[in-house]
Every structure is written in C-alpha cells, then in structure tokens.
Design a protein around this motif. Structure first.
Motif, PDB file in Angstrom:
ATOM      1  N   ARG A  62      -3.272   0.628   3.420  1.00 50.73           N
ATOM      2  CA  ARG A  62      -3.663   1.141   4.774  1.00 50.73           C
ATOM      3  C   ARG A  62      -4.404   2.613   4.962  1.00 50.73           C
ATOM      4  O   ARG A  62      -5.149   2.546   5.768  1.00 50.73           O
ATOM      5  CB  ARG A  62      -2.462   1.267   5.672  1.00 50.73           C
ATOM      6  CG  ARG A  62      -1.702  -0.021   5.767  1.00 50.73           C
ATOM      7  CD  ARG A  62      -2.563  -0.938   6.901  1.00 50.73           C
ATOM      8  NE  ARG A  62      -2.049  -2.079   7.033  1.00 50.73           N
ATOM      9  CZ  ARG A  62      -1.100  -2.357   8.050  1.00 50.73           C
ATOM     10  NH1 ARG A  62      -0.661  -1.428   8.806  1.00 50.73           N
ATOM     11  NH2 ARG A  62      -0.527  -3.530   8.263  1.00 50.73           N
ATOM     12  N   THR A  63      -4.271   2.876   3.509  1.00 52.09           N
ATOM     13  CA  THR A  63      -4.848   4.704   3.464  1.00 52.09           C
ATOM     14  C   THR A  63      -6.062   4.288   2.643  1.00 52.09           C
ATOM     15  O   THR A  63      -6.385   3.597   1.843  1.00 52.09           O
ATOM     16  CB  THR A  63      -4.213   5.743   3.001  1.00 52.09           C
ATOM     17  OG1 THR A  63      -4.786   6.695   3.091  1.00 52.09           O
ATOM     18  CG2 THR A  63      -3.429   5.138   1.727  1.00 52.09           C
ATOM     19  N   ASP A 129       6.232   4.915  -0.669  1.00 49.69           N
ATOM     20  CA  ASP A 129       6.597   4.890   0.823  1.00 49.69           C
ATOM     21  C   ASP A 129       5.465   4.490   1.450  1.00 49.69           C
ATOM     22  O   ASP A 129       5.554   3.468   2.222  1.00 49.69           O
ATOM     23  CB  ASP A 129       6.862   6.365   1.349  1.00 49.69           C
ATOM     24  CG  ASP A 129       8.037   7.072   0.847  1.00 49.69           C
ATOM     25  OD1 ASP A 129       8.819   6.104   0.388  1.00 49.69           O
ATOM     26  OD2 ASP A 129       8.097   8.417   0.875  1.00 49.69           O
ATOM     27  N   SER A 130       4.063   4.618   0.982  1.00 54.11           N
ATOM     28  CA  SER A 130       3.007   3.993   1.694  1.00 54.11           C
ATOM     29  C   SER A 130       2.744   2.460   1.489  1.00 54.11           C
ATOM     30  O   SER A 130       2.593   1.868   2.435  1.00 54.11           O
ATOM     31  CB  SER A 130       1.636   4.835   1.079  1.00 54.11           C
ATOM     32  OG  SER A 130       0.582   3.968   1.487  1.00 54.11           O
ATOM     33  N   LEU A 131       3.132   2.105   0.306  1.00 48.89           N
ATOM     34  CA  LEU A 131       3.139   0.622  -0.115  1.00 48.89           C
ATOM     35  C   LEU A 131       4.381   0.006   0.477  1.00 48.89           C
ATOM     36  O   LEU A 131       4.092  -1.088   0.938  1.00 48.89           O
ATOM     37  CB  LEU A 131       3.211   0.577  -1.731  1.00 48.89           C
ATOM     38  CG  LEU A 131       1.991   0.806  -2.639  1.00 48.89           C
ATOM     39  CD1 LEU A 131       2.484   0.544  -4.049  1.00 48.89           C
ATOM     40  CD2 LEU A 131       0.925  -0.058  -2.029  1.00 48.89           C
ATOM     41  N   SER A 132       5.418   0.428   0.585  1.00 49.89           N
ATOM     42  CA  SER A 132       6.705  -0.114   1.304  1.00 49.89           C
ATOM     43  C   SER A 132       6.322  -0.314   2.753  1.00 49.89           C
ATOM     44  O   SER A 132       6.834  -1.173   3.417  1.00 49.89           O
ATOM     45  CB  SER A 132       7.771   0.899   1.370  1.00 49.89           C
ATOM     46  OG  SER A 132       8.234   1.028  -0.249  1.00 49.89           O
ATOM     47  N   LEU A 135       2.457  -2.900   2.530  1.00 51.58           N
ATOM     48  CA  LEU A 135       2.049  -3.979   1.834  1.00 51.58           C
ATOM     49  C   LEU A 135       2.491  -5.435   2.590  1.00 51.58           C
ATOM     50  O   LEU A 135       1.939  -6.452   2.202  1.00 51.58           O
ATOM     51  CB  LEU A 135       2.716  -3.844   0.273  1.00 51.58           C
ATOM     52  CG  LEU A 135       1.844  -4.796  -0.735  1.00 51.58           C
ATOM     53  CD1 LEU A 135       0.693  -4.469  -0.954  1.00 51.58           C
ATOM     54  CD2 LEU A 135       2.659  -4.494  -2.239  1.00 51.58           C
ATOM     55  N   THR A 136       3.903  -5.300   2.874  1.00 53.66           N
ATOM     56  CA  THR A 136       4.328  -6.381   3.474  1.00 53.66           C
ATOM     57  C   THR A 136       3.779  -7.020   4.624  1.00 53.66           C
ATOM     58  O   THR A 136       3.440  -8.422   4.909  1.00 53.66           O
ATOM     59  CB  THR A 136       5.788  -6.225   3.867  1.00 53.66           C
ATOM     60  OG1 THR A 136       6.706  -5.850   2.537  1.00 53.66           O
ATOM     61  CG2 THR A 136       6.439  -7.506   4.559  1.00 53.66           C
ATOM     62  N   SER A 137       3.447  -6.068   5.325  1.00 55.43           N
ATOM     63  CA  SER A 137       2.489  -6.639   6.734  1.00 55.43           C
ATOM     64  C   SER A 137       1.330  -6.941   6.152  1.00 55.43           C
ATOM     65  O   SER A 137       0.413  -7.897   7.096  1.00 55.43           O
ATOM     66  CB  SER A 137       2.406  -5.348   7.686  1.00 55.43           C
ATOM     67  OG  SER A 137       1.816  -4.213   7.143  1.00 55.43           O
ATOM     68  N   THR A 138       0.612  -6.274   5.137  1.00 51.69           N
ATOM     69  CA  THR A 138      -0.869  -6.763   4.715  1.00 51.69           C
ATOM     70  C   THR A 138      -0.752  -8.147   4.220  1.00 51.69           C
ATOM     71  O   THR A 138      -1.724  -9.296   4.660  1.00 51.69           O
ATOM     72  CB  THR A 138      -1.438  -5.713   4.079  1.00 51.69           C
ATOM     73  OG1 THR A 138      -1.507  -4.634   4.340  1.00 51.69           O
ATOM     74  CG2 THR A 138      -2.652  -6.335   3.275  1.00 51.69           C
ATOM     75  N   GLN A 216       5.339  -3.763  -9.668  1.00 54.83           N
ATOM     76  CA  GLN A 216       4.358  -3.883 -10.679  1.00 54.83           C
ATOM     77  C   GLN A 216       3.033  -3.128 -10.050  1.00 54.83           C
ATOM     78  O   GLN A 216       2.396  -2.313 -10.872  1.00 54.83           O
ATOM     79  CB  GLN A 216       4.034  -5.106 -11.002  1.00 54.83           C
ATOM     80  CG  GLN A 216       5.131  -5.511 -11.965  1.00 54.83           C
ATOM     81  CD  GLN A 216       4.677  -7.166 -12.532  1.00 54.83           C
ATOM     82  OE1 GLN A 216       3.914  -6.854 -13.465  1.00 54.83           O
ATOM     83  NE2 GLN A 216       5.303  -7.883 -11.985  1.00 54.83           N
ATOM     84  N   PHE A 217       2.547  -3.212  -8.827  1.00 55.35           N
ATOM     85  CA  PHE A 217       1.582  -2.341  -8.137  1.00 55.35           C
ATOM     86  C   PHE A 217       1.677  -0.992  -8.191  1.00 55.35           C
ATOM     87  O   PHE A 217       0.852  -0.302  -8.171  1.00 55.35           O
ATOM     88  CB  PHE A 217       1.145  -3.174  -6.874  1.00 55.35           C
ATOM     89  CG  PHE A 217       0.046  -2.845  -6.160  1.00 55.35           C
ATOM     90  CD1 PHE A 217      -1.090  -2.521  -6.981  1.00 55.35           C
ATOM     91  CD2 PHE A 217       0.014  -2.439  -4.860  1.00 55.35           C
ATOM     92  CE1 PHE A 217      -2.275  -2.168  -6.433  1.00 55.35           C
ATOM     93  CE2 PHE A 217      -1.287  -1.868  -4.206  1.00 55.35           C
ATOM     94  CZ  PHE A 217      -2.249  -1.939  -5.039  1.00 55.35           C
ATOM     95  N   LYS A 218       2.979  -0.756  -7.662  1.00 54.05           N
ATOM     96  CA  LYS A 218       3.229   0.678  -7.615  1.00 54.05           C
ATOM     97  C   LYS A 218       3.219   1.392  -9.061  1.00 54.05           C
ATOM     98  O   LYS A 218       2.600   2.416  -9.059  1.00 54.05           O
ATOM     99  CB  LYS A 218       4.565   0.824  -6.962  1.00 54.05           C
ATOM    100  CG  LYS A 218       5.119   2.369  -6.816  1.00 54.05           C
ATOM    101  CD  LYS A 218       6.026   2.839  -8.093  1.00 54.05           C
ATOM    102  CE  LYS A 218       6.244   4.318  -7.696  1.00 54.05           C
ATOM    103  NZ  LYS A 218       7.203   4.883  -8.749  1.00 54.05           N
ATOM    104  N   ASP A 219       3.580   0.841 -10.009  1.00 52.33           N
ATOM    105  CA  ASP A 219       3.602   1.330 -11.348  1.00 52.33           C
ATOM    106  C   ASP A 219       2.266   1.462 -11.816  1.00 52.33           C
ATOM    107  O   ASP A 219       1.861   2.593 -12.332  1.00 52.33           O
ATOM    108  CB  ASP A 219       4.339   0.573 -12.222  1.00 52.33           C
ATOM    109  CG  ASP A 219       5.913   0.646 -12.003  1.00 52.33           C
ATOM    110  OD1 ASP A 219       6.466   1.552 -11.210  1.00 52.33           O
ATOM    111  OD2 ASP A 219       6.539  -0.049 -12.500  1.00 52.33           O
ATOM    112  N   GLU A 220       1.409   0.347 -11.533  1.00 57.37           N
ATOM    113  CA  GLU A 220      -0.069   0.506 -12.017  1.00 57.37           C
ATOM    114  C   GLU A 220      -0.739   1.486 -11.261  1.00 57.37           C
ATOM    115  O   GLU A 220      -1.620   2.083 -11.740  1.00 57.37           O
ATOM    116  CB  GLU A 220      -0.767  -0.980 -11.700  1.00 57.37           C
ATOM    117  CG  GLU A 220      -1.957  -1.008 -11.925  1.00 57.37           C
ATOM    118  CD  GLU A 220      -2.214  -1.090 -13.746  1.00 57.37           C
ATOM    119  OE1 GLU A 220      -3.492  -0.670 -14.126  1.00 57.37           O
ATOM    120  OE2 GLU A 220      -1.307  -1.396 -14.366  1.00 57.37           O
ATOM    121  N   LEU A 221      -0.455   1.609 -10.052  1.00 59.46           N
ATOM    122  CA  LEU A 221      -1.241   2.495  -9.198  1.00 59.46           C
ATOM    123  C   LEU A 221      -0.944   3.825  -9.547  1.00 59.46           C
ATOM    124  O   LEU A 221      -1.774   4.865  -9.581  1.00 59.46           O
ATOM    125  CB  LEU A 221      -0.745   2.426  -7.740  1.00 59.46           C
ATOM    126  CG  LEU A 221      -1.891   2.840  -6.593  1.00 59.46           C
ATOM    127  CD1 LEU A 221      -3.027   2.165  -6.829  1.00 59.46           C
ATOM    128  CD2 LEU A 221      -1.310   2.384  -5.179  1.00 59.46           C
TER     129      LEU A 221
END
Length: 261
Positions: A62-63, A129-132, A135-138, A216-221
């Motif tokens: 979102r950002t 926090d941003s992903l949580s 990501l689900t809504s996206t 995994q996306f969070k770790d990679e990011l």
C-alpha cells in the motif's frame, strides 16, 4: 638601487610546497574519484537489480516507500558517473568552477544515498505491520480484478511456494472465489505444487501449499531493505572525504590565482 622602494609584489606560491600541495591534492582526488566511481557503480547495480527482481511485487504494498528507495539509489548512481567524468576534467584543467560543481554533486549524491539508506532501515522496522494490514486485502480484493496484482500474486505463490496472504483458506472469502463458485475451485492454480489448469479444485496438502505468502515475503523484503540500507548509508560516507579534498584543492588553486605579481 637607491631611491627605489621595497618590492611589494607577491610571487606565485610554489605548487609543490608543503604536504598539501596542489599536485598532491590532485593525485589524491584522482584516486578518490576512481573509488567514488566504483562505489557509484555498486549503488547503480544494486538499484537496477532491485528494480528488475523485486519491483513487480511493489503493487502488493500500500505504500510507495519501498518502490521509491531503489529509484533514489538509481538516480544517485547515474549522478556519480557524471560527477566522476566532471572530476577528471576539473583535475586536468585545474578548473575551480568545475570543482565547485563537482562538490555540489558530491553533496547531492550524499543526500540521495543517505536518504535512501535511512528510508530502507526505517521501513524495514515497519514492514511486518504494513504487510499484515495490506497484503490480505490486496490478495482478496485485487486478484483477477487488477492485472498487475494478479500477475504479482501468481508469481509470488509460485516462487515462494505459498498460498494466500496469511493462510490458504483466506481465498474462500476473496472476490475471486465469489466470481468462480461455479467452477468448484478452492484456490488459484498458482497455489498448486505442480500448477496446471484447474488444479486448485483440491485443497489437500499433497496438492497445494498451505503456508501463507506473508512470512517469506516479509523475510525477503527485510533482507532486500537491509542490503539497500547498507549500500546507501555505507557508500555515502565516501562522499564526505571527497568534499573535503575538492574544497582543499579549490582553496589551493584560488591562492595560486590570487598571488600573481
């Protein structure tokens, strides 16, 4: 001779007088400029790699902060190449105007790299926090509604061997599921361990991945942001030394030009 006043003329200071002579500063600045160019190429390479490899996933965030960081470093890398060429001209011609422009470019590169590095470290602390939140809504709202989101979700689920944002069962509440109830599918085909048309009808663990993509996306990011932060903040320190050298050479050249007969 009698009647002549004292000689009040000032001779041009020798170029090689002292440990910080003009020639010495030129050699050191030339060496610095080579290191500066190598550092700029490293920044440019990391920025291009990030844009090519990870940029498609930015549509899931979102950002726009993550997307802006590599562009800042890319701009810094391009300026470095131009500044390095300008520095060679300034050193060879002993042109004070070029030195001033070069010093300004060093300051600009310093600000861009430091800004990109700090932004990367700050966002790395906030990424989970941003992903949580987003990501689900996206996933649930954008899949099959937005072509870029659909492509990014399918690519992520295949690459990371995951299904859904938090867990595979979230697809039951998605817009995609509501529009495809007649097909009796449970998850998109990209969730399958061996993707094929309509393979998502079975949600057995032998057929689909159960792990959500967020982990995994969070770790990679986070890893990517740490690399961007280290490159930006680490290499920007080189510019401080360069600005000191260019200012010293500028002052030395000014003293020489101001002290003719």
């Amino acid at each position: 001779m009698a009647g002549q006043g004292p000689d009040t003329s000032y001779r041009k200071p020798p170029r090689d007088r002292g440990c910080c002579s003009i020639n010495f500063l030129k050699y050191v600045l030339f060496i610095f400029n080579f290191i500066f160019l190598l550092g700029g190429c490293a920044v440019l390479g990391v920025a291009i790699w990030t844009l090519l490899e990870k940029q498609p996933y930015t549509v899931l965030l979102r950002t726009g902060l993550y997307a802006a960081i590599p562009f800042l470093l890319l701009l810094a890398g391009i300026i470095v190449i131009f500044a390095a060429l300008l520095a060679c001209c300034a050193i060879l011609r002993e042109d004070r105007c070029y030195l001033l422009v070069y010093t300004f470019l060093l300051l600009l590169v310093f600000l861009l790299e430091a800004g990109g590095g700090v932004m990367a470290y700050v966002y790395e602390e906030q990424v989970m926090d941003s992903l949580s939140r987003s990501l689900t809504s996206t996933f649930n709202g954008g899949y099959m509604e937005d072509p870029e989101v659909t492509k990014a979700v399918d690519s992520m689920q295949k690459e990371y061997h995951c299904c859904g944002a938090q867990i595979f069962s979230e697809w039951q509440d998605s817009t995609w599921m509501k529009k495809n109830q007649s097909l009796n599918v449970t998850v998109p085909d990209s969730c399958c361990k061996t993707p094929s048309p309509y393979c998502g009808v079975r949600d057995h663990p032998s057929n689909i991945w159960y792990t959500g993509c967020i982990h995994q996306f969070k770790d990679e990011l986070s890893r990517q942001l740490l690399i961007l932060g280290a490159v930006g903040c680490g290499i920007c320190l080189i510019q401080i030394f360069g600005m000191i050298l260019s200012c010293c050479l500028y002052v030395k050249l000014k003293d020489v030009d101001d002290n003719y007969y």
